[in-house]
Design a protein around this motif. Sequence first.
Motif, PDB file in Angstrom:
ATOM      1  N   VAL A  56      -5.682  11.665  -8.420  1.00 49.56           N
ATOM      2  CA  VAL A  56      -6.035  11.200  -6.806  1.00 49.56           C
ATOM      3  C   VAL A  56      -4.734  10.817  -6.105  1.00 49.56           C
ATOM      4  O   VAL A  56      -3.563  10.829  -6.583  1.00 49.56           O
ATOM      5  N   SER A  57      -4.803  10.994  -4.811  1.00 45.21           N
ATOM      6  CA  SER A  57      -3.772  10.834  -4.076  1.00 45.21           C
ATOM      7  C   SER A  57      -4.380  10.336  -2.542  1.00 45.21           C
ATOM      8  O   SER A  57      -5.601  10.482  -2.184  1.00 45.21           O
ATOM      9  N   THR A  58      -3.532   9.433  -1.727  1.00 43.29           N
ATOM     10  CA  THR A  58      -4.098   8.822  -0.535  1.00 43.29           C
ATOM     11  C   THR A  58      -3.557   9.867   0.361  1.00 43.29           C
ATOM     12  O   THR A  58      -3.988   9.606   1.684  1.00 43.29           O
ATOM     13  N   GLY A  59      -2.925  10.625   0.224  1.00 40.38           N
ATOM     14  CA  GLY A  59      -2.242  11.505   1.281  1.00 40.38           C
ATOM     15  C   GLY A  59      -1.025  10.916   1.782  1.00 40.38           C
ATOM     16  O   GLY A  59      -0.425  11.748   2.619  1.00 40.38           O
ATOM     17  N   LEU A  60      -0.446   9.949   1.340  1.00 39.97           N
ATOM     18  CA  LEU A  60       0.855   9.229   1.752  1.00 39.97           C
ATOM     19  C   LEU A  60       1.758  10.113   0.957  1.00 39.97           C
ATOM     20  O   LEU A  60       1.494  10.940  -0.131  1.00 39.97           O
ATOM     21  N   PRO A  61       2.932  10.172   1.370  1.00 41.04           N
ATOM     22  CA  PRO A  61       4.288  10.730   0.663  1.00 41.04           C
ATOM     23  C   PRO A  61       4.339  10.183  -0.638  1.00 41.04           C
ATOM     24  O   PRO A  61       4.095   8.899  -1.026  1.00 41.04           O
ATOM     25  N   ARG A  62       4.565  10.983  -1.875  1.00 46.62           N
ATOM     26  CA  ARG A  62       4.790  10.625  -3.067  1.00 46.62           C
ATOM     27  C   ARG A  62       6.323  10.218  -3.028  1.00 46.62           C
ATOM     28  O   ARG A  62       7.278  11.071  -2.978  1.00 46.62           O
ATOM     29  N   LEU A  63       6.632   9.087  -3.418  1.00 43.66           N
ATOM     30  CA  LEU A  63       7.977   8.458  -3.320  1.00 43.66           C
ATOM     31  C   LEU A  63       8.377   7.705  -4.893  1.00 43.66           C
ATOM     32  O   LEU A  63       7.564   7.012  -5.291  1.00 43.66           O
ATOM     33  N   SER A  64       9.479   7.917  -5.418  1.00 43.05           N
ATOM     34  CA  SER A  64       9.892   6.726  -6.233  1.00 43.05           C
ATOM     35  C   SER A  64      10.246   5.419  -5.729  1.00 43.05           C
ATOM     36  O   SER A  64      10.194   5.280  -4.279  1.00 43.05           O
ATOM     37  N   PRO A  65      10.208   4.449  -6.672  1.00 40.30           N
ATOM     38  CA  PRO A  65      10.491   3.239  -5.962  1.00 40.30           C
ATOM     39  C   PRO A  65      11.774   3.132  -5.315  1.00 40.30           C
ATOM     40  O   PRO A  65      11.787   2.366  -4.319  1.00 40.30           O
ATOM     41  N   ALA A  66      12.735   3.786  -5.711  1.00 35.73           N
ATOM     42  CA  ALA A  66      14.079   3.824  -5.079  1.00 35.73           C
ATOM     43  C   ALA A  66      13.834   4.197  -3.753  1.00 35.73           C
ATOM     44  O   ALA A  66      14.581   3.814  -2.494  1.00 35.73           O
ATOM     45  N   GLU A  67      13.123   5.332  -3.478  1.00 36.38           N
ATOM     46  CA  GLU A  67      12.979   6.135  -2.242  1.00 36.38           C
ATOM     47  C   GLU A  67      12.002   5.344  -1.309  1.00 36.38           C
ATOM     48  O   GLU A  67      12.450   4.997  -0.134  1.00 36.38           O
ATOM     49  N   ALA A  68      11.172   4.548  -1.936  1.00 33.90           N
ATOM     50  CA  ALA A  68      10.486   3.921  -0.925  1.00 33.90           C
ATOM     51  C   ALA A  68      11.026   2.528  -0.574  1.00 33.90           C
ATOM     52  O   ALA A  68      11.110   2.214   0.659  1.00 33.90           O
ATOM     53  N   ARG A  69      12.031   1.861  -1.455  1.00 32.67           N
ATOM     54  CA  ARG A  69      13.032   0.894  -0.864  1.00 32.67           C
ATOM     55  C   ARG A  69      13.741   1.299   0.308  1.00 32.67           C
ATOM     56  O   ARG A  69      14.056   0.622   1.296  1.00 32.67           O
ATOM     57  N   ALA A  70      14.313   2.440   0.054  1.00 33.01           N
ATOM     58  CA  ALA A  70      15.192   3.218   1.117  1.00 33.01           C
ATOM     59  C   ALA A  70      14.330   3.364   2.335  1.00 33.01           C
ATOM     60  O   ALA A  70      15.071   3.144   3.463  1.00 33.01           O
TER      61      ALA A  70
END
Length: 346
Positions: A56-70
């Motif tokens: 499943v997906s919300t349609g938001l970008p798939r990010l790693s935790p590090a990418e999300a923090r950045a």
Amino acid sequence: MNAPLGRLADRLALPQPYLLFLGDTTEASYAKTAFGLADWAADRCVGELAIGGCTVSTGLPRLSPAEARAAGARSLVIGVANQGGIIGENWIAALVEAMDAGLDIISGLHVRLGSIPALIEASRRTGQRLIDIRTPPPAIPIASGRKRSGKRLLTVGTDCALGKKYTALALHRAFLERGLDADFRATGQTGIMIAGGGMPMDAVVSDFEAGAAEMLSPDATDDHWDLIEGQGSIFNPAYAAVSLGLLHGSQPDVFVVCHDPSRTVILGMESFKLPSVEEVIDLTIRLGSRTNPAIRCGGVSFNTSSYDADAAEALMAAESERLGFPVADPIRGGAAFDALVENILA
């Protein structure tokens, strides 16, 4: 907001923006926390994180935790609301990785983050917080049954996870657009994250359910509306207790029945047939009249996400004619939804 909910909101100052964790979910209904935040608090979400097996997906970008923090994220929200509210063993590594990246962990599940040794150790090592929001406030009173001032609407359902929260939020927005004095009253973890406060009804000891609902929706001015998010279904063999306590304690003047017309059996309990909309209307009036003899059905909310626009419109028109109530999909909006709002306010 009135004082009791305001105090809860102060207690729930959550670190934002969010990274939404989908785990290994394969059924969209079990990712309703993630979808709810993506749909109603998109400005507070930077992306989503999934592990192997997730479909499943919300349609938001798939990010790693590090990418999300950045990208500015300050916390990871467990966006899964599965049966039993458990944290999968195969999720732990991803949650630890998120803390290592500098994200707090927020959960609305029944299982407490602080009960998992690996997360406790990671929290101590990184300094990141473990935040459980499914924690009722102290000193919830037993219900009094006293009729309170103000007006109340409760969304009720033929089942779980089919649109009670979305319907209450959409009606709240419609009321505000009409210049009415109204509050959305959250009763589940997703709604609480969206609203910034509320009452986690399914974490309240059963004797205090109705009292918690009274606390959530206190006395108000005569022209004020509380739009109260429903929980479960009074026909659900597992979750009827919270639904009935919420019905008695909220004392709704009006209720809206929420239904997914593509569903035929209870979600996760497939040996039980889904009740009809008529059955829900009848039993809600009979049970709800115990604390509000004037309770009435304002209409029906359909989740038509599995239908195309023409099929959805035809179905809702036919069901409205058959039932004698407005039937609308709040997400589709339009004239049918306007008719539902007007009938509620009539």
